[in-house]
Design an enzyme around this catalytic site. Structure first.
Site, PDB file in Angstrom:
ATOM      1  N   LYS A  53       0.842  -1.207   0.000  1.00  0.00           N
ATOM      2  CA  LYS A  53       0.000   0.000   0.000  1.00  0.00           C
ATOM      3  C   LYS A  53       0.876   1.255   0.000  1.00  0.00           C
ATOM      4  CE  LYS A  53      -3.838  -2.386   2.185  1.00  0.00           C
ATOM      5  NZ  LYS A  53      -4.529  -2.775   3.414  1.00  0.00           N
ATOM      6  N   GLN A  97      -4.196  -1.407   9.609  1.00  0.00           N
ATOM      7  CA  GLN A  97      -4.153  -2.746   9.008  1.00  0.00           C
ATOM      8  C   GLN A  97      -4.743  -3.782   9.976  1.00  0.00           C
ATOM      9  OE1 GLN A  97      -3.142  -3.496   5.795  1.00  0.00           O
ATOM     10  NE2 GLN A  97      -3.916  -5.542   6.245  1.00  0.00           N
ATOM     11  N   ASP A 120     -10.907   3.453   4.188  1.00  0.00           N
ATOM     12  CA  ASP A 120     -11.222   2.023   4.029  1.00  0.00           C
ATOM     13  C   ASP A 120     -12.731   1.811   3.911  1.00  0.00           C
ATOM     14  OD1 ASP A 120      -9.232   0.166   3.673  1.00  0.00           O
ATOM     15  OD2 ASP A 120      -8.672   0.085   5.794  1.00  0.00           O
TER      16      ASP A 120
END
Ligand code: NAP
Length: 295
Positions: A53, A97, A120
């Protein structure tokens, strides 16, 4: 008949190039989109996701604030870092994460992210907005699936769509997006799961089948109608002694046989996978534009 392969790598690369051009334009206005990244612990898969990412951010000019925290980091310290990022104008998106270590309450952490930085798309505020048809950050995998379909010319309006899987991160948001009265929706949606009586009776009449069960061979050729578009979200490891790492990745769809009957199909790997990170970049750039009053 042989299906057209939907090339996720190519479509992801096209979108990243579009985003790179947007980031360059933003930089002329002294705006640099920023992503705050938090990884707790040393899980190998999580490290590789986070590294990928951050590399993707760097490739298109997004600034990333990398925070790799010790496995024993307390929930309090993690929440304090999120609070700091919530207040930091250089950060437009916050990525925590998952999974988090067991001593940290994942739900509490995700709720602590300011919804305006929820790139997200997991925060209940983002989900509520999406369900009620308001502008919201759309979670990355469902958004990636929609882009694959739209950019491949698969018509959503009026289509019968069957989704196999009803998780909070894939099946449920996809079903909601596809039934919205919008350019990315207007489909008629059925969601199947482990309690569905006869999955094939649904998939056989579908124009679009989306497999997100996490089980190999969930969708076989006898379960689809000729010409259907088949999107395979699944990622499953199967042992393979011919590979150095001892396994290979396959999806939920019997690709070899379904590809002979379908109209469109995504491969695994190289289908939905590359789109997930790409849509995270998209949301981060969107967030920077919103923060600066540009949309
Ligand atoms: P999940 O939370 O395990 O949910 C799986 C869903 O599929 C559940 O709703 C389950 O039904 C249903 N299901 C499982 N086996 C089934 C079967 N045999 N028949 C019908 N329904 C079945 O999984 P997830 O997080 O949504 O992920 C699904 C798959 O997508 C996984 O392989 C995951 O690795 C992959 N994935 C890929 C990406 C990407 O970027 N490509 C991103 C996210 C996930 P119940 O609700 O009844 O249990």
């Amino acid at each position: 008949m042989s299906a057209k392969i939907i090339d996720g790598k190519q479509i992801a690369s096209d979108i990243r190039n579009e985003l790179k051009a947007e980031v360059e334009k933003l930089k002329t206005k002294n705006i640099v989109p920023g992503l705050g990244v938090i990884l707790v612990g040393t899980d190998a898969a999580s490290i590789s996701y986070v590294t990928a990412k951050e590399k993707a951010c760097a490739d298109i000019g997004i600034y990333s604030d990398d925070n790799r925290l010790n496995e024993n980091t307390s929930e309090k310290d993690l929440l304090a870092l999120i609070d700091k990022m919530n207040k930091d104008p250089k950060i437009n998106g916050i990525l925590v994460q998952l999974p988090l270590p067991k001593h940290i309450d994942e739900e509490k952490v995700l709720l602590a992210i300011d919804p305006v930085k929820d790139v997200d798309g997991f925060h209940p505020v983002s989900i509520g907005k999406m369900v009620t048809g308001q502008k919201a950050f759309i979670s990355c995998t469902p958004h990636g699936v929609l882009q694959l379909l739209i950019r491949s010319g698969v018509k959503l309006e009026g289509a019968e769509v069957v989704i196999v899987g009803r998780s909070n991160i894939v099946g449920k948001p996809l079903a909601n997006l596809l039934m919205q009265k919008s350019d990315m929706g207007n489909a008629t949606v059925t969601v199947c799961h482990t309690r569905t009586k006869d999955i094939a009776s649904h998939t056989k009449r579908a124009d679009i089948v989306i497999a997100a069960a996490g089980r190999p061979n969930t969708i076989t050729a006898d379960m689809i109608k000729a010409g259907a578009a088949v999107i395979d979200v699944g990622i499953n490891r199967v042992e393979d002694a011919t590979k150095k790492r001892g396994y290979r990745l396959i999806g939920d769809v019997d690709f070899e046989n379904v590809s002979k009957k379908a109209g469109f199909i995504t491969p695994v790997p190289g289908g939905v996978g590359p789109m997930t990170i790409t849509m995270l970049l998209y949301n981060t750039v969107e967030s920077a534009k919103i923060a600066n009053g540009l949309v």
